[in-house]
Design a protein around this motif. Sequence first.
Motif, short mmCIF file in Angstrom:
data_model
loop_
_atom_site.label_atom_id
_atom_site.label_comp_id
_atom_site.label_asym_id
_atom_site.label_seq_id
_atom_site.Cartn_x
_atom_site.Cartn_y
_atom_site.Cartn_z
N GLY A 1 0.79 -1.23 0.00
CA GLY A 1 0.00 0.00 0.00
C GLY A 1 0.82 1.27 0.00
O GLY A 1 0.29 2.36 0.25
N CYS A 2 2.10 1.17 -0.30
CA CYS A 2 2.96 2.35 -0.29
C CYS A 2 2.71 3.23 -1.52
O CYS A 2 2.46 2.73 -2.61
CB CYS A 2 4.44 1.94 -0.28
N SER A 3 2.78 4.53 -1.32
CA SER A 3 2.65 5.47 -2.43
C SER A 3 3.96 5.52 -3.21
O SER A 3 5.00 5.02 -2.73
CB SER A 3 2.32 6.86 -1.91
N ASN A 4 3.94 6.14 -4.39
CA ASN A 4 5.17 6.28 -5.16
C ASN A 4 6.23 7.04 -4.38
O ASN A 4 7.42 6.71 -4.42
CB ASN A 4 4.89 6.99 -6.49
N LYS A 5 5.81 8.07 -3.66
CA LYS A 5 6.75 8.87 -2.86
C LYS A 5 7.39 8.02 -1.76
O LYS A 5 8.60 8.09 -1.54
CB LYS A 5 6.02 10.07 -2.25
N GLU A 6 6.57 7.22 -1.09
CA GLU A 6 7.09 6.37 -0.01
C GLU A 6 8.05 5.31 -0.55
O GLU A 6 9.08 5.01 0.06
CB GLU A 6 5.93 5.69 0.73
N ILE A 7 7.71 4.76 -1.72
CA ILE A 7 8.59 3.76 -2.34
C ILE A 7 9.92 4.40 -2.70
O ILE A 7 11.00 3.84 -2.46
CB ILE A 7 7.93 3.14 -3.59
N ALA A 8 9.86 5.60 -3.29
CA ALA A 8 11.07 6.31 -3.68
C ALA A 8 11.97 6.58 -2.48
O ALA A 8 13.20 6.39 -2.54
CB ALA A 8 10.70 7.62 -4.37
#
Length: 201
Positions: free
Chosen positions: A157-164
Amino acid sequence: MKVLIVDDDQLVCESLSILLEGERDIHVMGLAYNGEEAIESCKVNQPDVILMDIRMPIMDGIQATRQIKKQWPHIKIMMLTTFEDEKNIRLALIAGAEGYLIKSSQGTDMANNLRACVKGNAILDEKALKEIMEPKGYDLAQLTSREKDIFHLVAQGCSNKEIAQQLFITEGTVRNTISIVLEKLQVRDRTQLAIHYWKVK
C-alpha cells in the motif's frame, strides 16, 4: 430455478434464453445487457443464479458481481465468457462468483452446471481450471530485483513517494518501473497488481 442472463450481445442473451428455457426446471426471468441493468433486475426479481458476461459497457461483470454479492450474497453467479485468461478467472472468483464457464459450453452441460451452482457447488470449466492450475502470466522470475522490491511495496500500500524514499530512487523511476511490472505481469493497474501479489505469494 430462476435465471438472469447478462450479456451485452443481445443475440447471445436470446440464444441462451432459448437454450435454457428448454429445461423443465429452469425459468429465464430476465435479460440484462450490462452490469447496472443486472443490479436493477436483482432488486426486482431476485434470481437464484445469474449467467454473467465479463466484458460489458457501462459496468463490467466483475464490478457487477462484487456489488450483487455484497447486497444479495445468496444469489449465485456464474461467469460466462469467451475469455479463458487466468487473470479474469481469478478476478471473477475474488469478486465472489461461484463459477466460471466458457461460452462454448454445451447446453445440457450449462444447465447441469447451473443446477450444481445453485446447490452450492463451485463450478469451473475444464479450460478455466487449467488456466488457474497452470497460470501463464505471473512468472515472477521475469522481474528484476528492483522490480520485485517495488512490486512488494506496492502490495503493502505504499505510495510512489514512499517507495522512492525507501529505495532511494526518484518518483519518476518508481512510476516507470511500475509500468514495466504491469506490462510484464499483464495486470491493468496497481490495485490489481496488489491483489495478484497476494494471490501468487
